[in-house]
Scaffold this active site. Structure first.
Site, PDB file in Angstrom:
ATOM      1  N   ASP A  93      50.769  44.428  52.267  1.00  0.00           N
ATOM      2  CA  ASP A  93      49.323  44.622  52.320  1.00  0.00           C
ATOM      3  C   ASP A  93      49.065  46.007  51.743  1.00  0.00           C
ATOM      4  O   ASP A  93      49.618  47.007  52.248  1.00  0.00           O
ATOM      5  CB  ASP A  93      48.834  44.522  53.775  1.00  0.00           C
ATOM      6  CG  ASP A  93      47.312  44.495  53.840  1.00  0.00           C
ATOM      7  OD1 ASP A  93      46.676  45.366  53.219  1.00  0.00           O
ATOM      8  OD2 ASP A  93      46.773  43.607  54.511  1.00  0.00           O
ATOM      9  N   LYS A 100      32.066  43.588  46.089  1.00  0.00           N
ATOM     10  CA  LYS A 100      32.299  43.804  44.649  1.00  0.00           C
ATOM     11  C   LYS A 100      31.357  44.901  44.129  1.00  0.00           C
ATOM     12  O   LYS A 100      31.763  45.779  43.366  1.00  0.00           O
ATOM     13  CB  LYS A 100      32.071  42.506  43.862  1.00  0.00           C
ATOM     14  CG  LYS A 100      33.091  41.426  44.145  1.00  0.00           C
ATOM     15  CD  LYS A 100      34.475  41.840  43.684  1.00  0.00           C
ATOM     16  CE  LYS A 100      35.555  40.867  44.084  1.00  0.00           C
ATOM     17  NZ  LYS A 100      36.909  41.363  43.943  1.00  0.00           N
ATOM     18  N   ASP A 151      51.602  41.960  46.626  1.00  0.00           N
ATOM     19  CA  ASP A 151      50.704  40.946  47.199  1.00  0.00           C
ATOM     20  C   ASP A 151      51.139  40.689  48.633  1.00  0.00           C
ATOM     21  O   ASP A 151      52.339  40.606  48.917  1.00  0.00           O
ATOM     22  CB  ASP A 151      50.789  39.653  46.356  1.00  0.00           C
ATOM     23  CG  ASP A 151      49.620  38.709  46.607  1.00  0.00           C
ATOM     24  OD1 ASP A 151      49.390  38.348  47.785  1.00  0.00           O
ATOM     25  OD2 ASP A 151      48.948  38.330  45.633  1.00  0.00           O
ATOM     26  N   LEU A 175      39.834  39.520  49.322  1.00  0.00           N
ATOM     27  CA  LEU A 175      39.449  38.233  49.908  1.00  0.00           C
ATOM     28  C   LEU A 175      38.230  37.743  49.141  1.00  0.00           C
ATOM     29  O   LEU A 175      37.358  38.541  48.786  1.00  0.00           O
ATOM     30  CB  LEU A 175      39.127  38.400  51.394  1.00  0.00           C
ATOM     31  CG  LEU A 175      40.274  38.948  52.248  1.00  0.00           C
ATOM     32  CD1 LEU A 175      39.835  39.100  53.703  1.00  0.00           C
ATOM     33  CD2 LEU A 175      41.505  38.046  52.156  1.00  0.00           C
ATOM     34  N   ALA A 178      43.748  42.223  44.159  1.00  0.00           N
ATOM     35  CA  ALA A 178      43.861  41.914  45.597  1.00  0.00           C
ATOM     36  C   ALA A 178      42.502  41.986  46.268  1.00  0.00           C
ATOM     37  O   ALA A 178      41.774  42.965  46.117  1.00  0.00           O
ATOM     38  CB  ALA A 178      44.832  42.883  46.265  1.00  0.00           C
ATOM     39  N   SER A 222      32.744  40.686  39.607  1.00  0.00           N
ATOM     40  CA  SER A 222      32.228  39.318  39.535  1.00  0.00           C
ATOM     41  C   SER A 222      30.781  39.332  39.055  1.00  0.00           C
ATOM     42  O   SER A 222      30.030  40.281  39.340  1.00  0.00           O
ATOM     43  CB  SER A 222      32.289  38.715  40.934  1.00  0.00           C
ATOM     44  OG  SER A 222      31.561  37.515  40.991  1.00  0.00           O
ATOM     45  N   PHE A 262      25.685  19.690  44.777  1.00  0.00           N
ATOM     46  CA  PHE A 262      24.683  20.420  45.552  1.00  0.00           C
ATOM     47  C   PHE A 262      23.369  20.553  44.780  1.00  0.00           C
ATOM     48  O   PHE A 262      23.107  21.572  44.153  1.00  0.00           O
ATOM     49  CB  PHE A 262      25.207  21.810  45.943  1.00  0.00           C
ATOM     50  CG  PHE A 262      26.446  21.761  46.803  1.00  0.00           C
ATOM     51  CD1 PHE A 262      26.541  20.883  47.878  1.00  0.00           C
ATOM     52  CD2 PHE A 262      27.518  22.610  46.557  1.00  0.00           C
ATOM     53  CE1 PHE A 262      27.680  20.840  48.679  1.00  0.00           C
ATOM     54  CE2 PHE A 262      28.649  22.579  47.348  1.00  0.00           C
ATOM     55  CZ  PHE A 262      28.741  21.689  48.407  1.00  0.00           C
ATOM     56  N   ARG A 290      26.498  26.917  35.135  1.00  0.00           N
ATOM     57  CA  ARG A 290      27.338  28.115  35.226  1.00  0.00           C
ATOM     58  C   ARG A 290      28.070  28.332  33.907  1.00  0.00           C
ATOM     59  O   ARG A 290      28.204  27.427  33.092  1.00  0.00           O
ATOM     60  CB  ARG A 290      28.412  27.949  36.328  1.00  0.00           C
ATOM     61  CG  ARG A 290      27.849  27.782  37.731  1.00  0.00           C
ATOM     62  CD  ARG A 290      27.241  29.077  38.243  1.00  0.00           C
ATOM     63  NE  ARG A 290      26.745  28.960  39.606  1.00  0.00           N
ATOM     64  CZ  ARG A 290      25.509  28.558  39.925  1.00  0.00           C
ATOM     65  NH1 ARG A 290      24.641  28.219  38.990  1.00  0.00           N
ATOM     66  NH2 ARG A 290      25.142  28.519  41.192  1.00  0.00           N
ATOM     67  N   TYR A 309      30.898  39.121  50.613  1.00  0.00           N
ATOM     68  CA  TYR A 309      31.899  39.151  49.532  1.00  0.00           C
ATOM     69  C   TYR A 309      31.309  39.820  48.290  1.00  0.00           C
ATOM     70  O   TYR A 309      31.890  40.735  47.710  1.00  0.00           O
ATOM     71  CB  TYR A 309      32.364  37.720  49.197  1.00  0.00           C
ATOM     72  CG  TYR A 309      33.011  37.625  47.842  1.00  0.00           C
ATOM     73  CD1 TYR A 309      34.299  38.121  47.630  1.00  0.00           C
ATOM     74  CD2 TYR A 309      32.333  37.085  46.743  1.00  0.00           C
ATOM     75  CE1 TYR A 309      34.885  38.065  46.368  1.00  0.00           C
ATOM     76  CE2 TYR A 309      32.911  37.028  45.486  1.00  0.00           C
ATOM     77  CZ  TYR A 309      34.179  37.519  45.303  1.00  0.00           C
ATOM     78  OH  TYR A 309      34.751  37.484  44.057  1.00  0.00           O
ATOM     79  N   GLY A 357      30.633  16.183  46.416  1.00  0.00           N
ATOM     80  CA  GLY A 357      29.222  16.382  46.756  1.00  0.00           C
ATOM     81  C   GLY A 357      28.612  17.300  45.701  1.00  0.00           C
ATOM     82  O   GLY A 357      29.130  18.391  45.447  1.00  0.00           O
TER      83      GLY A 357
END
Ligand code: NAD
Ligand code: UD1
Length: 335
Positions: free
Chosen positions: A58, A153, A31, A83, A81, A124, A218, A231, A149, A216
């Protein structure tokens, strides 16, 4: 088995280390600590009594990654790994494509060079874009994805499918996570987002502990049970067990498998469950809908049950209790 775990210091990775160790596997963690802390690994050692091998690296550093494969007889890889901040990915798309795609390509090249055949990848439910619900693995994927993002995937799944098709001995599984929440029951490891949380559960937990004033919400005008978004929340320890099941039931070819509970929960249902678990009020205000949000989605989790003999066993109340235990013991996360 010796399992190389990329991104193993992160939220889902650290929980999976505990499950791997408890199942008798030996994790080797790589990591960069870009979005995580070394403390998570110390906590994994505290829970399990085993200090995982750790390399701060990395994984785009091909020579250094290759050296780790030379030093350990790696049997399989779990590739966390990456982002993952959806909003940031729209602001910095090149960073996301560069990091998530290059790291995967380099990992696959190094695996190939060292004859490592088994891979489990963190995908995902975002790959389904705007498919009809519930999402099944045969629902159309790759259409209507609203951010870079999510695109990474989907593109990585395409790469894995193509590479697996080129060599029948490869065993690649993409696990399509729904919404991971919760923490290990010890309260020693949990989700520690940097800055303002993007996701609902860590935001609720920070309001409960007093780090933030008000949640908040949404949108309350969706066509759902109470008007708020729905969800499929899944406890991170169920998710961790899904990874061990994916290794155990690994087979040649490429497979994409949903890891979800199969149940939908609204924003306000989660807020009220957290209030019960914590004994704290969660003040909230209704805000406009967030751009890119879907009203409702949840998994059809039949394939995971058939192919991996896995199903989620922890409830929303369990996840709220465990998140509160983690958050109240670690109000500032690992720092
Ligand atoms: P996380 O940010 O806590 O963990 C990811 C880890 O990867 C971090 O520790 C980070 O430092 C590391 N990393 C990133 N780029 C790296 C690189 N190039 N080399 C080495 N290390 C690198 O995230 P998480 O929530 O544990 O998610 C794990 C994986 O699951 C990610 O790929 C994420 O996209 C995917 N996922 C997460 C969710 C979620 O809601 N948490 C949902 C679906 C999919
Ligand atoms: C988000 C990402 C998705 C990613 C997933 C990881 C977007 C558009 N999508 O999905 O790509 O894979 O996280 O878990 O960001 N909510 C609030 N207030 C908040 C935060 C969230 O009301 O402060 C609501 C959202 O509108 C949504 C629900 O809570 O209805 C869950 O939101 P979130 O945790 O961000 O997850 P997703 O939107 O499903």
């Amino acid at each position: 088995m010796n399992i190389l775990v990329t991104g193993g210091a992160g939220y889902i990775g650290s929980h999976t280390l505990v499950t791997l160790i408890e199942a008798g596997h030996t994790p080797i963690v790589v990591d960069s600590l870009h979005n995580s802390s070394r403390v998570s690994l110390e906590r994994v050692a505290q829970i399990t009594g085993v200090q995982p091998n750790f390399y701060q690296l990395d994984i785009r550093d091909k020579a250094a990654l290759s050296e780790i494969f030379s030093q350990h007889a790696i049997d399989a890889v779990i590739h966390f790994a990456g982002l993952k901040a959806v909003g940031e990915s729209s602001v910095k798309p090149l960073l996301y494509y560069q990091n998530n795609l290059d790291s995967t390509l380099i990992l696959l090249e190094v695996m190939q060079a060292h004859g490592v055949k088994k891979l489990v990848f963190s995908s995902s439910a975002t790959v389904y874009g705007s498919a009809p619900i519930p999402y099944t693995e045969s629902s159309p994927a790759g259409q209507g994805i609203t951010n870079p993002y999510g695109q990474t995937k989907y593109i990585i799944e395409c790469i894995l499918r193509d590479v697996a098709a080129s060599d029948d001995s490869l065993e690649f599984t993409a696990l399509r996570y729904f919404n991971p929440i919760g923490a290990h029951s010890s309260g020693l490891i949990g989700e520690d987002p940097s800055g303002i949380p993007n996701n609902l559960m860590p935001y609720i937990a920070q309001v409960a502990v007093g780090v933030r004033d008000t949640l908040g919400v949404f949108g309350d005008d969706y066509d759902t049970t109470d008007g708020t978004g729905v969800r499929d929340y899944i406890h991170v320890d169920d998710l961790a067990e899904g990874h061990v099941a994916a290794l155990t039931h690994s087979k040649p070819g490429f497979r994409a498998i949903n890891l979800g509970s199969g149940n939908g929960t609204s924003v306000l249902e989660l807020v009220h469950a957290f209030e019960r678990a914590s004994g704290r009020a969660i003040p909230y205000t209704i805000l406009p809908r967030r751009a890119g949000d879907l009203p409702e989605f949840y998994a059809d989790a039949t394939i995971a049950s058939q192919a991996l003999n896995w199903h989620s066993s922890r409830t929303i109340d369990d996840a709220c209790r465990d998140t509160w235990n983690w958050q109240s013991k670690n109000p500032q996360g690992y720092n």
